[in-house]
Design a protein around this motif. Structure first.
Motif, PDB file in Angstrom:
ATOM      1  N   ALA A 126     -86.905 -11.432 -56.985  1.00  0.00           N
ATOM      2  CA  ALA A 126     -85.603 -11.080 -57.377  1.00  0.00           C
ATOM      3  C   ALA A 126     -85.099 -12.105 -56.799  1.00  0.00           C
ATOM      4  O   ALA A 126     -85.111 -13.040 -56.165  1.00  0.00           O
ATOM      5  CB  ALA A 126     -85.020 -10.011 -56.912  1.00  0.00           C
ATOM      6  N   GLN A 127     -83.914 -12.569 -57.762  1.00  0.00           N
ATOM      7  CA  GLN A 127     -83.414 -13.440 -58.276  1.00  0.00           C
ATOM      8  C   GLN A 127     -81.265 -12.851 -57.674  1.00  0.00           C
ATOM      9  O   GLN A 127     -81.403 -12.142 -58.548  1.00  0.00           O
ATOM     10  CB  GLN A 127     -83.006 -14.240 -59.177  1.00  0.00           C
ATOM     11  N   LEU A 128     -80.590 -13.828 -57.580  1.00  0.00           N
ATOM     12  CA  LEU A 128     -79.293 -13.519 -57.094  1.00  0.00           C
ATOM     13  C   LEU A 128     -78.461 -14.278 -57.917  1.00  0.00           C
ATOM     14  O   LEU A 128     -79.270 -15.895 -57.874  1.00  0.00           O
ATOM     15  CB  LEU A 128     -78.470 -13.419 -55.891  1.00  0.00           C
ATOM     16  N   LYS A 136     -77.972 -18.512 -66.738  1.00  0.00           N
ATOM     17  CA  LYS A 136     -77.758 -20.213 -65.860  1.00  0.00           C
ATOM     18  C   LYS A 136     -78.510 -19.970 -64.852  1.00  0.00           C
ATOM     19  O   LYS A 136     -79.365 -18.898 -64.865  1.00  0.00           O
ATOM     20  CB  LYS A 136     -76.206 -20.040 -65.648  1.00  0.00           C
ATOM     21  N   GLU A 137     -78.948 -20.360 -64.221  1.00  0.00           N
ATOM     22  CA  GLU A 137     -79.379 -20.897 -62.470  1.00  0.00           C
ATOM     23  C   GLU A 137     -79.151 -19.938 -61.706  1.00  0.00           C
ATOM     24  O   GLU A 137     -78.172 -19.633 -61.563  1.00  0.00           O
ATOM     25  CB  GLU A 137     -79.301 -22.248 -62.109  1.00  0.00           C
ATOM     26  N   ALA A 138     -80.305 -19.626 -61.271  1.00  0.00           N
ATOM     27  CA  ALA A 138     -79.971 -18.746 -59.313  1.00  0.00           C
ATOM     28  C   ALA A 138     -79.042 -19.335 -58.903  1.00  0.00           C
ATOM     29  O   ALA A 138     -79.337 -20.112 -58.397  1.00  0.00           O
ATOM     30  CB  ALA A 138     -80.682 -17.871 -59.508  1.00  0.00           C
ATOM     31  N   VAL A 139     -78.398 -17.951 -58.138  1.00  0.00           N
ATOM     32  CA  VAL A 139     -78.341 -18.919 -57.136  1.00  0.00           C
ATOM     33  C   VAL A 139     -78.550 -18.484 -56.027  1.00  0.00           C
ATOM     34  O   VAL A 139     -78.319 -19.190 -54.813  1.00  0.00           O
ATOM     35  CB  VAL A 139     -76.462 -17.814 -56.863  1.00  0.00           C
ATOM     36  N   ALA A 140     -79.164 -17.895 -55.744  1.00  0.00           N
ATOM     37  CA  ALA A 140     -80.469 -17.707 -54.670  1.00  0.00           C
ATOM     38  C   ALA A 140     -81.614 -16.665 -55.054  1.00  0.00           C
ATOM     39  O   ALA A 140     -81.621 -15.987 -56.100  1.00  0.00           O
ATOM     40  CB  ALA A 140     -79.888 -17.096 -53.360  1.00  0.00           C
TER      41      ALA A 140
END
Length: 379
Positions: A126-128, A136-140
């Protein structure tokens, strides 16, 4: 009499002064874990002691009956101060979770947040995202561990409201597609890169004790055969090898959920957010294996890696990465690898890569059950 009363008053004032001044001077007593108070504030003195003693603490909290933990390393604290570590869980569903940090300021240290979802996620990665920026681009990146329910591990530092969403699995697209070609040696169907795929008819183990490979998954390639083929002298006019690309990451987030099992001397080897290497895209060449890429990538980034050859399985065995070895975090701990969300049941030097493969090296503390592997440690 007046002198006696005055002396008593002075004494009382001194005691009050000493008590009030000494509140911040008394060093905090550190435990391996601490409950987050109702107001969410962890005092400056706790963080100062954590920094001074270079320890690690797990701060535990609960929101809407959902448990969460912050893992904070003393080595990551630069300027100790009162910090609000409370979070509010806004949504907890299968493959979707939202939460908000109560802190009105960014955290001034790196920390890993582990949220114990009541659901078992079907997604394996998963992504944060910031809740209002999911396009937009994932934070982490978010590491998913756990057996009966999922634990979502992520590095969080900035204030705000967040959403965790599944990372689209490549295996849902081209990785499960097969071509009309067949492998000359096995007669099995091949994928677009020419790898022979299992037809699911194998019964019993092969000569290297490999259990049947699931249908549609790449069959192992023997390193000895590949070495013989590449040892033949090639014409000087041959074109240079064609580069392909894959993604590789190395993480040990599950250790953060089991710090009480970790060998004390290995604490400094564990990154605060669980990632030894964030996902990076690297080159590889025709015929190379997962092991080839791991070895070259670790060398390039200066990451320690130790492996040995296991003749019985005709494969390299990865003993340690980043100075974290088998059994360093319990009797069922060690390194496992996953390619396109599948844990191969054979060694990493027998897995031939194809363009676009997604490789993950993950540390397990429970024979793979905590990282979705579910079989004895081996690579």
């Amino acid at each position: 009499m007046k002198k006696i009363i005055a002396a008593l008053l002075i004494g009382i004032l001194c005691v009050i002064s000493l008590c009030s001044c000494g509140i911040d001077e008394v060093p905090a007593t550190l435990e391996d874990s601490m409950e987050i108070p109702e107001n969410g504030i962890i005092s400056e003195s706790v963080f100062q002691a954590l920094k001074d003693e270079n320890k690690v603490i797990v701060f535990k909290g609960k929101s809407n009956e959902i448990e969460y933990e912050w893992t904070v390393f003393g080595k990551d604290i630069e300027e100790p101060k009162d910090t609000n570590l409370a979070i509010e869980i806004l949504e907890d569903k299968v493959d979707s979770l939202s939460f908000k940090l109560s802190s009105e300021e960014d955290l001034n240290f790196g920390a890993t947040l582990a949220i114990h979802s009541v659901n078992l996620w079907t997604a394996e990665n998963a992504q944060l995202f910031f809740a209002d920026q999911t396009d937009k681009e994932a934070v982490a990146n978010v590491s998913i561990t756990g057996e009966k329910s999922s634990v979502l591990n992520m590095a969080v530092q900035k204030k705000g409201t967040y959403k965790v969403l599944p990372l689209k699995q490549q295996s849902e697209t081209k990785k499960d597609e097969t071509s009309n070609s067949t492998d000359a040696k096995t007669g099995n169907a091949t994928d677009e890169s020419g790898r022979a795929l299992s037809d699911g008819t194998q019964t019993g183990q092969d000569s290297y004790l490999t259990d049947p490979v699931p249908e549609g998954k790449p069959l192992p390639v023997e390193p000895t055969e590949k070495e013989k083929e590449t040892s033949v002298e090639k014409p000087q006019t041959e074109a240079p090898p064609v580069a392909h690309y894959c993604t590789i990451s190395i993480e040990c987030s599950t250790i953060l959920n089991n710090l009480d099992w970790l060998e004390p001397s290995k604490l400094d080897c564990v990154p605060g957010d669980g990632y030894i290497l964030y996902p990076v895209t690297v080159e590889f060449y025709d015929g190379e294996s997962v092991f080839d890429v791991l070895q070259r990538t670790c060398n390039y980034y200066g990451i320690h890696m130790e492996a040995s050859w296991t003749p019985m399985y005709n494969s390299a065995y990865v003993e340690g990465i980043g100075n974290l070895y088998e059994f360093d975090c319990g009797s069922g701990s060690g390194w496992m690898y996953r390619v396109n969300w599948w844990y191969p049941n054979y060694g990493c030097s027998r897995y031939q890569l194809a363009d676009g493969d997604y490789i993950e090296w993950r540390y397990t503390c429970d024979l793979g059950a905590d990282v979705g592997g579910g079989y004895a440690v081996g690579n």
